[in-house]
Every structure is written in C-alpha cells, then in structure tokens.
Design an enzyme around this catalytic site. Structure first.
Site, PDB file in Angstrom:
ATOM      1  N   ILE A  30       0.824  -1.217   0.000  1.00  0.00           N
ATOM      2  CA  ILE A  30       0.000   0.000   0.000  1.00  0.00           C
ATOM      3  C   ILE A  30       0.858   1.266   0.000  1.00  0.00           C
ATOM      4  O   ILE A  30       0.396   2.337  -0.404  1.00  0.00           O
ATOM      5  CB  ILE A  30      -0.974  -0.018   1.211  1.00  0.00           C
ATOM      6  CG1 ILE A  30      -2.174   0.887   0.968  1.00  0.00           C
ATOM      7  CG2 ILE A  30      -0.264   0.365   2.509  1.00  0.00           C
ATOM      8  CD1 ILE A  30      -3.293   0.698   1.979  1.00  0.00           C
ATOM      9  N   HIS A  98       5.859 -11.952   5.766  1.00  0.00           N
ATOM     10  CA  HIS A  98       5.694 -11.500   4.384  1.00  0.00           C
ATOM     11  C   HIS A  98       7.062 -11.237   3.796  1.00  0.00           C
ATOM     12  O   HIS A  98       7.964 -10.746   4.472  1.00  0.00           O
ATOM     13  CB  HIS A  98       4.839 -10.237   4.318  1.00  0.00           C
ATOM     14  CG  HIS A  98       5.194  -9.184   5.324  1.00  0.00           C
ATOM     15  ND1 HIS A  98       4.800  -9.274   6.637  1.00  0.00           N
ATOM     16  CD2 HIS A  98       5.922  -8.056   5.214  1.00  0.00           C
ATOM     17  CE1 HIS A  98       5.268  -8.232   7.294  1.00  0.00           C
ATOM     18  NE2 HIS A  98       5.969  -7.470   6.458  1.00  0.00           N
TER      19      HIS A  98
HETATM   20  P1  5GP Z   1       6.855  -4.725   7.569  1.00  0.00           P
HETATM   21  O1  5GP Z   1       7.218  -3.368   8.080  1.00  0.00           O
HETATM   22  O2  5GP Z   1       6.032  -5.486   8.587  1.00  0.00           O
HETATM   23  O3  5GP Z   1       8.026  -5.511   7.061  1.00  0.00           O
HETATM   24  O4  5GP Z   1       5.986  -4.491   6.289  1.00  0.00           O
HETATM   25  C1  5GP Z   1       4.613  -4.315   6.312  1.00  0.00           C
HETATM   26  C2  5GP Z   1       4.225  -3.760   4.958  1.00  0.00           C
HETATM   27  O5  5GP Z   1       2.838  -3.869   4.811  1.00  0.00           O
HETATM   28  C3  5GP Z   1       4.581  -2.285   4.781  1.00  0.00           C
HETATM   29  O6  5GP Z   1       5.431  -2.117   3.662  1.00  0.00           O
HETATM   30  C4  5GP Z   1       3.233  -1.608   4.600  1.00  0.00           C
HETATM   31  O7  5GP Z   1       3.258  -0.540   3.676  1.00  0.00           O
HETATM   32  C5  5GP Z   1       2.359  -2.753   4.128  1.00  0.00           C
HETATM   33  N1  5GP Z   1       0.966  -2.600   4.489  1.00  0.00           N
HETATM   34  C6  5GP Z   1       0.479  -2.220   5.707  1.00  0.00           C
HETATM   35  N2  5GP Z   1      -0.857  -2.200   5.685  1.00  0.00           N
HETATM   36  C7  5GP Z   1      -1.229  -2.574   4.431  1.00  0.00           C
HETATM   37  C8  5GP Z   1      -2.505  -2.732   3.809  1.00  0.00           C
HETATM   38  O8  5GP Z   1      -3.577  -2.540   4.383  1.00  0.00           O
HETATM   39  N3  5GP Z   1      -2.500  -3.134   2.500  1.00  0.00           N
HETATM   40  C9  5GP Z   1      -1.333  -3.356   1.817  1.00  0.00           C
HETATM   41  N4  5GP Z   1      -1.454  -3.726   0.543  1.00  0.00           N
HETATM   42  N5  5GP Z   1      -0.127  -3.225   2.384  1.00  0.00           N
HETATM   43  C10 5GP Z   1      -0.079  -2.831   3.683  1.00  0.00           C
END
Ligand code: 5GP
Length: 112
Positions: A30, A98
C-alpha cells in the site's frame, strides 16, 4: 493481535492482488518503496520468521519461488531485492510473515 494480512486473505479489506494459490497470496504494498513493491505472504498464519518450523520448509521455498517468478513477470529482469523484516528491531510492523519484493530502481547497501 489483529492480523491485518489475514483480513486481506479473507477479502475483508481490499488489496491489489497479483497472484493466489492454495498456499500463498501476493499483492502490491500500500506504500510502495520502489516502482515495483509487492508482498508474498503464506495463507497460514505465522507471526514472525522466528516462528517458522521445519514443517514450513516447503512453504518457505514456495514463497521464495513465487517472489522470483512474479518479479520476473512484473519486469524486474535487471534486478530486485527481497526483504523479510523480523520483529520490532528488524523493522516488522505487520505480524504475519511477508516477503517484500522491490524492483525497477537502483538499490543500495547497507539498507539503513
Ligand atoms: P513490515 O514493516 O512489517 O516488514 O511491512 C509491512 C508492509 O505492509 C509495509 O510495507 C506496509 O506498507 C504494508 N501494508 C500495511 N498495511 C497494508 C494494507 O492494508 N495493504 C497493503 N497492501 N499493504 C499494507
């Protein structure tokens, strides 16, 4: 804890989905940090990389090969980066594992 990505899997919140099979889902991030930035997640709820077990070996490989194939399909032949953040200090914000795939711009190292 609320699992945001489980809600995406269950179509309770929208996402731009790229690929789905019985084990994984891939969708655009997102808040993209590169012209191509998508996430590959398992459908199985696994909170962090530390929670992967021996029985998840095949699933982990499937996530990696899905990332490789989709990167190619989305035009990242010249190179791309995969990232998995683990826990708070590792930069993890969503607690459902992820794999980030970022491409179509020059990457730098160290990532900061
Ligand atoms: P992390 O910081 O946990 O490695 O990555 C989480 C990722 O999820 C971030 O890059 C963030 O932009 C993405 N993200 C968070 N909420 C959403 C959402 O509701 N939809 C999508 N498509 N991505 C999300």
């Amino acid at each position: 804890m609320d699992d945001l990505f489980l809600r995406i899997i269950n179509r309770e919140i929208p996402a731009k989905i790229i690929y789905e099979d019985d084990q994984v889902l891939a969708f655009h991030d997102i808040a993209p940090q590169a012209p191509v930035h998508f996430l590959v997640i398992p459908k199985k709820h696994i909170r962090t990389l530390n929670d992967l077990t021996e029985e998840d070996k095949g699933l982990a490989g499937h996530i990696l090969f899905t990332a490789q194939r989709l990167a190619r399909e989305l035009g990242c032949e010249e190179g791309f980066r995969v990232v998995m953040n683990c826990n708070e200090q590792g930069g993890q914000t969503v607690y459902h594992i992820h794999m980030h795939v970022l491409g179509q711009r020059q990457m730098h190292w160290p990532p900061g």
